[in-house]
Every structure is written in structure tokens, then in C-alpha cells.
Design a protein around this motif. Structure first.
Motif, short mmCIF file in Angstrom:
data_model
loop_
_atom_site.label_atom_id
_atom_site.label_comp_id
_atom_site.label_asym_id
_atom_site.label_seq_id
_atom_site.Cartn_x
_atom_site.Cartn_y
_atom_site.Cartn_z
N LEU A 73 0.82 -1.20 0.00
CA LEU A 73 0.00 0.00 0.00
C LEU A 73 0.86 1.26 0.00
O LEU A 73 0.53 2.27 -0.63
N MET A 74 1.98 1.19 0.72
CA MET A 74 2.80 2.38 0.88
C MET A 74 3.79 2.57 -0.27
O MET A 74 4.52 3.57 -0.31
N ALA A 75 3.82 1.63 -1.19
CA ALA A 75 4.83 1.66 -2.25
C ALA A 75 4.66 2.86 -3.18
O ALA A 75 5.63 3.49 -3.59
N MET A 87 2.29 0.83 14.72
CA MET A 87 2.38 1.39 13.38
C MET A 87 3.57 2.34 13.26
O MET A 87 4.31 2.30 12.27
N ILE A 88 3.75 3.17 14.27
CA ILE A 88 4.89 4.09 14.24
C ILE A 88 6.19 3.31 14.11
O ILE A 88 7.06 3.62 13.29
N GLY A 116 11.28 2.76 6.85
CA GLY A 116 12.00 3.93 6.36
C GLY A 116 11.17 5.19 6.26
O GLY A 116 11.61 6.20 5.72
N PHE A 117 9.94 5.14 6.80
CA PHE A 117 9.12 6.34 6.80
C PHE A 117 9.28 7.08 8.13
O PHE A 117 9.38 6.45 9.18
N ASP A 129 6.46 11.85 6.92
CA ASP A 129 6.01 11.10 5.74
C ASP A 129 4.60 10.57 5.88
O ASP A 129 3.88 10.42 4.90
N VAL A 130 4.25 10.22 7.10
CA VAL A 130 2.92 9.67 7.31
C VAL A 130 2.52 9.96 8.76
O VAL A 130 3.33 9.89 9.68
N SER A 131 1.24 10.33 8.92
CA SER A 131 0.75 10.67 10.25
C SER A 131 0.04 9.47 10.87
O SER A 131 -0.47 8.61 10.17
#
Lengths: 339, 339
Positions: B233-235, B255-256, B263-264, B269-271
Motif C-alpha cells: 500500500l505504501m509503495a 504502526m509508528i 524507512g518512513f 512522511d505519514v501521520s
DNA sequence: CTGTTAGCGCGTTCAC
DNA sequence: GTGAACGCGCTAACAG
């Protein structure tokens, strides 16, 4: 409500027979009647009354989980307690016992719980002092103490090798090049566990001709009380610790978060080592390196020991010492030894 | 062992009188004798036998804390459960009740516990399905359900406004500029709590003409099961979510940590937004922003409701809905809306 | 192998 | 304001 007597009447047998069937004393009952009685029990949905059983047998299947603490304290907020007590609860339930959590600071309430419930056994955790001596019931009721350092050897104990843990952590930090190492306890004054971890740590330093100055020792993990002192300590780059050994993962996690707020990067600027290896240690970032103990194994050992002593009152007291191991993750850096 | 009868003899009164003194029925006893009897009780260290009391009164002061789960599961490993059950234990103890933790998946064992112990009341938590209907004892024994969505309104419930929580979280993320938002449940299939949080979240999206595609929804928080799907999904930076709304803080923390491994950087990059506001949410880094609920207040409400229903069996069923609020910390970033 | 009987420790009528 | 007597539901001797 269906009673044993009604089962007996319905099955056309005596109450004794029904009682024997229920309690698995099948040698005293013919197979035929066992089946008959069990069938009727099922049909009528009979459930034995625990109070009546306890009364008649002068003992129950309740096990008191006695945790030292204040009555207005949620002891399960502490993740170590939660995992440990959860495991005890699980193992006891699996063996047919009813765990009953009691939190207290006063040995007299312990006596009440033990006698009031005709408890099958007691499981102690937390730093009970010499007061447990006053609990006279413990002369008759099986008990196991976890993580207690009692001078009285006439008692069952399952403990962790805290000194070895302190030594292992100290050696690891030394091997990683650290020479100025702080120590953060949870409640050094009261907790003999902390004291032994500290003394193990001291040993590891002494083995290399080092020692820990008083200003590097934080007797409790409460961030509010320590923040100012910590800031002062960290102010001078030439004298501040390059690593901190914490007596609990939760303290380690708090320290990491504190350092981050103070502008230090863990482990680049300062390393942190935890103790316990709780799930949370792999959740913080950096992931916490830690001295690991197997809490589930500890709980299983404790329950097994208790059950054996319940089943055979003449067993001699046992002492088990559980080992520790190092789990390297991300919170400890190798540094240049400045010598 | 000292019995009530012995106290009576020592005090030169009848057992009735002693019983009345113990149970505070002082209107039936003269002040003089009350003091005398109490003095003797103290001197002899008399402790009433709970089993005998339960038997005679056909009720006990035991409260069953019934948690849905497997028997080989340590439910206190989950920090939400730990804090909640710890709080229940504390409040019940303070009011003179004996909490007894029972974990089960099978409503029949519940019946056994209730009747076997002549329980004073029951506290349910976890997703009990329609099966609770089969527990006939609940027609007579007071009970409070926490976080249960039962179609049967004839029962006491203390719940969280999960839909409002879902909505609040959704609105917050939208306000922070996010348009592609993932949703990570804990056990979507079984947990109606999760389902309501999701539906609240959906509402907040719908209010702005948005919706959540199926591939953004993760039905459980188990990292192992989700890792591959998440990576896929994150690709693609063009289509991947810019934020994830998690049904539990623990999931948020996982998740964090997962994102960091991938590598995020959170929140750049993502909340990530959590739910519950457990202590651990201020321990991870970045500190977790979350939809907060007051677990201690919930537990207090539950215990208070139960005790009132124990004391007055004719009270009508009550439903309480507890509110939520947003706690902003560090894990959600404001982003440029790409429209 | 089975049944009878006597408590376990306490609360609770109901007389006094 | 007090006490004697019974029963709660079950187990454990003991006798059969």
C-alpha cells in the motif's frame, strides 16, 4: 436453585454418592451410577455451591494474589505488574483455582483475607518488608514470594538473579565503551530488587577499578522529581554520563522521552539500557536495549510451586533463582573510550 | 480458629447479638454490649468466615470481572485491559467487594461462576455477542456491561461514544489536510467498538464527500499479518495514505515502529492517530496524538452503577455514554492539501 | 460400593 | 434488647 440433595433424590442415590461423583472419587462409586448421576447433573444444570464446599472442607480454591501497594493505587497501570499478574491469573485459572487480587500495605488485612476466605494459598509480590513475619496464617497456608528478599529462608521464593542482571548490564555498557554511567532505580529506598541490581552494577564497575558517584544515582524513576537534577547533571558535556542503566523498561522509556525533550538524541548523545524486556521496549524509538527476564516463566514457576505445596503440605521450602539475559536493540551506542 | 460462637461465649451473649454487632445492626443491640463485643472481637482477633456468611445469606461479596478471551491468553498484556481492570479492582476493593477475574469465551462457564459463587454482581467487558442472552442468572444478578453493543436494552451499559470518537478523529485528520486516510482496527470482525469507530470515521469523510477505499482498511492490528499488505500500500507515493487512524494506542505505537522500520518518518512522511490515550501514548516517539477516553472515570462509573444495582434490585436499567476528546501531541502533521 | 448422620460457621426467624 | 433453634449446601466419618 438446584442442590446436591435434589440430584441425589432424582438419581435415587445418597448425597454422599453424588458428592463422590462430583469430586472425582470414582473409586468409591460404580461406573454405572457415575454415569447416571452425571447425566442427571447435566440435565438439571446443577452447579456446586463454592461457599458450601469451602465451609464443609474448611478450605477453598481461592488463591490470594497479594500485591504491596496503596489501596487507592491502580497497580495494573505498571506494565510489569500487569503482565505478571495477568500471567498468574491465567495459570491459576487453568489449574482450577480462583485468583483474588488484593492490594495492601498492611499485613493485618492480609491475615483477614487468608482466614476469611480459607484461602488455598497466597502469592506475594512487591516489596513486603519484615512485616510478613507477623502473618501467622503463613505457618499453615502455602505461600510463594516473588522477587522478595526475605532474611527468613523458611519460605518459598521465586526470584530473579537481580545482581547478575545488574552485572550483565554494567558489563555490557562498559564493553560498549561507556565509563560514566548513571543509574536510575524505580524505588531504591524500598525495593530490594533495585538495591540488588545496583549492587550487581557496582560490582561490574569495581571489576574494572571504576565506581559510580552518588550524583549519578537516581533513586526513583519519577520524571517530575528528577527533571531538574537530571538537567543539571547533563549540563556539562565533560562530566555527564554517556549512558544510563534503568531498573525498569518503563523508566527507560521515560528517560528516552525526557532526553528527547531536553534536546539529546538517544543513543547518539546518550545511551539508555532498560530492564525486564516488556513489550513496550520494542515499541519506543529507539527500541530499548534491555536486560530481559521471562515473566511468563516466572509466573508459571510460581504457580507450579504453589500448587505443589497446596497438594503436599509437607514439601520443604523451595528457592528458585531465574536467570537474565541481554537483549540488544537500538538504545545503546558504542562510543570512543576517552582514555 | 476463632468463631462467632466463641466470641459469644467469651462476651457472655448469644450468637445473634454478636452477629448483629458485626453486621452493624446496632439498633438491635445496646451500646454497652456493642462495645464489649467489639472489644472481645479485637482481643481474640476474630475474622468472620466469608464462606459461612455467603452460605447463610445466599449471596457473597464477590464480583465477577468477566472478560471475553481465551483461557490461554494473558489478557493483561493489553495495556487498555490492564488499566481498566486495575481500576475496577481498585474501586471494588474500596467498597468492600472482592473482585474475581474470569476470562472466558463460553457463556456456560459464566453461569457457573455466577451461581457457584453466589456472586453479588457481574462486570462484563469485551465483545460478548448474543450469547449473553443465554445466561439466565443475569435475570437475577446485577450486571454492568462495558463497551458492549447489545441489542437488548434491558441491561446496564456504560459505553464510550465510539462513533463520536471516530468522527472526531476523522475531522481532525481532514482538518490537518489529509485526504487519503487509512484505518487500522484491532479486531474489526468481532469488535463492535471498532465497527462503530469506523462508522464514525466514515461519517466524517462522507460529510466532505469523501470515502475510504477498502484497501485502506486494516481489520486487525497484528503487525505480522499486515506488514506485506502495508508495504504494498505504501509503495506508491501518489496513492498511499498520508495518515492512519488506529483504533488503539497500542496499535498506533506499533504502526509508528513499523513505519520507522520501513524507512518512513512519522509524522513527516505519514501521520498516525491513536485511540484511548493510554500512558504509553506519551512514551513513544513521536508522542502519539490520540482520541482520549477517561478509563478511570469509566471504571468508576461502572462500579458505582453496579453497587447501586446491588443495593437496590429494583432500579431500572441504565445506559451511560461517555465522551471523548482529542489530544494533540506529535504524531500528526499538517500537510498541503493537494487539490 | 452405598447410605445415614453430624457438623462446617454463620444469619435469621421467632419467641421471650 | 436478647437468645434458642433451625437451615444454608456440602463433605466426611462411619456403619452397613
Amino acid at each position: 436453585m438446584v442442590t446436591l440433595k435434589e440430584i441425589a433424590k432424582a438419581a435415587g442415590v445418597s448425597t454422599t454418592t453424588v458428592s463422590n461423583v462430583i469430586n472425582g472419587k470414582k473409586s468409591r462409586v460404580s461406573e454405572e451410577t457415575v454415569e447416571q448421576v452425571e447425566e442427571i447433573i447435566r440435565q438439571l444444570g446443577y452447579i456446586p455451591n463454592e461457599a458450601a464446599r469451602s465451609l464443609a472442607q474448611r478450605k477453598s480454591r481461592v488463591v490470594a494474589l497479594i500485591q504491596q501497594g496503596r489501596i487507592d493505587e491502580n497497580i495494573l497501570t505498571n506494565p510489569y505488574n500487569a503482565v505478571y499478574i495477568g500471567a498468574l491469573t491465567m495459570y491459576l485459572s487453568q489449574r482450577g483455582y480462583y485468583p483474588m487480587i488484593r492490594v495492601t500495605d498492611d499485613y493485618r488485612t492480609i491475615e483477614q483475607d487468608i482466614k476469611g476466605w480459607n484461602v488455598a494459598g497466597c502469592l506475594f509480590s512487591g516489596s513486603f518488608g519484615i512485616n510478613v513475619r507477623h502473618i501467622r496464617s503463613l505457618e499453615t497456608v502455602p505461600a510463594v514470594f516473588a522477587d522478595c528478599y526475605l532474611e527468613n529462608p523458611n519460605v518459598n521464593v521465586v526470584a530473579l538473579d537481580d545482581e547478575a542482571g545488574g552485572r550483565l548490564g554494567g558489563e555490557y555498557l562498559l564493553d560498549m565503551g561507556h565509563r560514566r554511567i548513571g543509574f536510575v532505580a524505580s524505588a531504591l529506598e524500598y525495593s530490594e530488587v533495585d538495591q540488588h541490581r545496583l549492587s550487581g552494577f557496582r560490582e561490574s564497575l569495581a571489576a574494572r577499578g571504576l565506581s559510580i558517584p552518588d550524583e549519578y544515582v537516581f533513586p526513583d524513576g519519577n520524571p517530575d522529581r528528577n527533571l531538574e537534577r537530571l538537567s543539571r547533571l547533563m549540563a556539562d558535556p565533560a562530566t555527564r554520563p554517556t549512558a544510563f542503566f534503568c531498573c525498569a523498561d518503563i523508566t527507560g522509556a521515560v528517560m528516552i522521552s525526557l532526553f528527547r525533550e531536553m534536546g539529546f538524541c538517544v543513543p547518539r548523545d546518550v545511551s539508555v539500557l532498560g530492564f525486564d524486556n516488556l513489550p513496550l521496549s520494542s515499541l519506543c524509538s529507539p527500541k530499548l536495549s534491555t536486560i530481559s527476564q521471562n515473566i511468563h516463566r516466572k509466573a508459571e514457576t510460581v504457580v507450579d510451586m504453589l500448587v505443589r505445596h497446596i497438594e503436599d503440605k509437607h514439601l520443604p521450602p523451595e528457592h528458585v533463582l531465574l536467570g537474565v539475559e541481554l537483549v540488544e536493540r537500538e538504545s545503546v551506542a558504542r562510543i570512543q573510550n576517552e582514555l
